[in-house]
Design a protein around this motif. Structure first.
Motif, PDB file in Angstrom:
ATOM      1  N   ARG A  30      53.163 -28.430 -18.854  1.00 26.35           N
ATOM      2  CA  ARG A  30      54.184 -28.238 -17.809  1.00 26.35           C
ATOM      3  C   ARG A  30      54.410 -26.758 -17.533  1.00 26.35           C
ATOM      4  NH1 ARG A  30      56.846 -32.427 -20.459  1.00 26.35           N
ATOM      5  NH2 ARG A  30      58.232 -30.966 -21.500  1.00 26.35           N
ATOM      6  N   GLU A  31      54.458 -25.936 -18.586  1.00 28.20           N
ATOM      7  CA  GLU A  31      54.665 -24.493 -18.416  1.00 28.20           C
ATOM      8  C   GLU A  31      53.489 -23.857 -17.684  1.00 28.20           C
ATOM      9  OE1 GLU A  31      55.992 -20.690 -18.320  1.00 28.20           O
ATOM     10  OE2 GLU A  31      57.119 -22.536 -18.641  1.00 28.20           O
ATOM     11  N   THR A  32      52.269 -24.268 -18.012  1.00 24.53           N
ATOM     12  CA  THR A  32      51.091 -23.748 -17.331  1.00 24.53           C
ATOM     13  C   THR A  32      51.125 -24.092 -15.844  1.00 24.53           C
ATOM     14  OG1 THR A  32      49.787 -23.967 -19.349  1.00 24.53           O
ATOM     15  CG2 THR A  32      48.560 -23.797 -17.290  1.00 24.53           C
ATOM     16  N   LYS A  33      51.473 -25.323 -15.523  1.00 21.57           N
ATOM     17  CA  LYS A  33      51.551 -25.737 -14.117  1.00 21.57           C
ATOM     18  C   LYS A  33      52.661 -24.998 -13.392  1.00 21.57           C
ATOM     19  CE  LYS A  33      49.535 -30.312 -14.645  1.00 21.57           C
ATOM     20  NZ  LYS A  33      49.748 -31.760 -14.516  1.00 21.57           N
ATOM     21  N   ARG A  34      53.806 -24.784 -14.070  1.00 17.62           N
ATOM     22  CA  ARG A  34      54.908 -24.051 -13.451  1.00 17.62           C
ATOM     23  C   ARG A  34      54.491 -22.619 -13.157  1.00 17.62           C
ATOM     24  NH1 ARG A  34      57.733 -20.177 -14.062  1.00 17.62           N
ATOM     25  NH2 ARG A  34      57.059 -19.771 -16.173  1.00 17.62           N
ATOM     26  N   ALA A  35      53.814 -21.972 -14.117  1.00 17.06           N
ATOM     27  CA  ALA A  35      53.352 -20.594 -13.925  1.00 17.06           C
ATOM     28  C   ALA A  35      52.333 -20.521 -12.787  1.00 17.06           C
ATOM     29  CB  ALA A  35      52.746 -20.058 -15.222  1.00 17.06           C
ATOM     30  N   GLN A  36      51.474 -21.515 -12.683  1.00 18.49           N
ATOM     31  CA  GLN A  36      50.480 -21.529 -11.610  1.00 18.49           C
ATOM     32  C   GLN A  36      51.160 -21.682 -10.245  1.00 18.49           C
ATOM     33  OE1 GLN A  36      47.707 -24.797 -11.681  1.00 18.49           O
ATOM     34  NE2 GLN A  36      46.217 -23.677 -10.455  1.00 18.49           N
ATOM     35  N   ARG A  37      52.154 -22.563 -10.153  1.00 17.97           N
ATOM     36  CA  ARG A  37      52.897 -22.717  -8.886  1.00 17.97           C
ATOM     37  C   ARG A  37      53.589 -21.418  -8.501  1.00 17.97           C
ATOM     38  NH1 ARG A  37      54.363 -27.628 -11.145  1.00 17.97           N
ATOM     39  NH2 ARG A  37      56.381 -26.805 -11.737  1.00 17.97           N
TER      40      ARG A  37
END
Length: 129
Positions: free
Chosen positions: A100-107
């Motif tokens: 979830r953190e990786t996806k949030r950082a990518q967004r």
């Protein structure tokens, strides 16, 4: 929230499930399991709905650590978040948090890239059609 009785029929029970089959199945519910509320499930066109939630052991596909997909987490996923009933947890909680953190950082990064001022020579490097 009080648990529904194992003998009461669900609010939105499928036509193919007879009251006799429901009663027969619920009589076999394991102790400690939570009764599933079919009216809150995402439509799944299944002849085998979930009658209850019970803890399911698993192994994380990222770190290979054993974990338990708890009955409370299942109820939250299937009834609140409306996940399909065939969805299973494949990662432990810490690995899910990392994803979830990786996806949030990518967004966040993509939003910054979309908002940035274009380079003055960017048009020169675009493909011509």
């Amino acid at each position: 929230m009080p648990q529904p009785s194992a003998r009461t029929l669900p609010v939105d029970w499928p036509q193919y499930t007879t009251p006799q089959y429901y009663a027969w199945t619920m009589a076999r519910m394991p102790p400690g399991a939570i009764v599933a509320d079919w009216s809150k499930h995402h439509p799944h066109n299944s002849y085998s709905p979930l009658f209850w939630y019970e803890d399911r052991p698993g192994v994380c596909k990222t770190c290979s650590a054993p974990f338990v997909f708890t009955k409370e987490a299942q109820r939250h996923c299937y009834e609140v978040l409306k996940f399909p009933i065939y969805a299973e947890a494949v990662r432990c909680a810490p690995c899910r948090a990392k994803v979830r953190e990786t996806k949030r950082a990518q967004r966040e990064h993509m939003a910054e890239m979309a908002a940035r001022k274009p380079h003055p020579h960017e048009a020169f490097f675009r493909k011509r059609s």
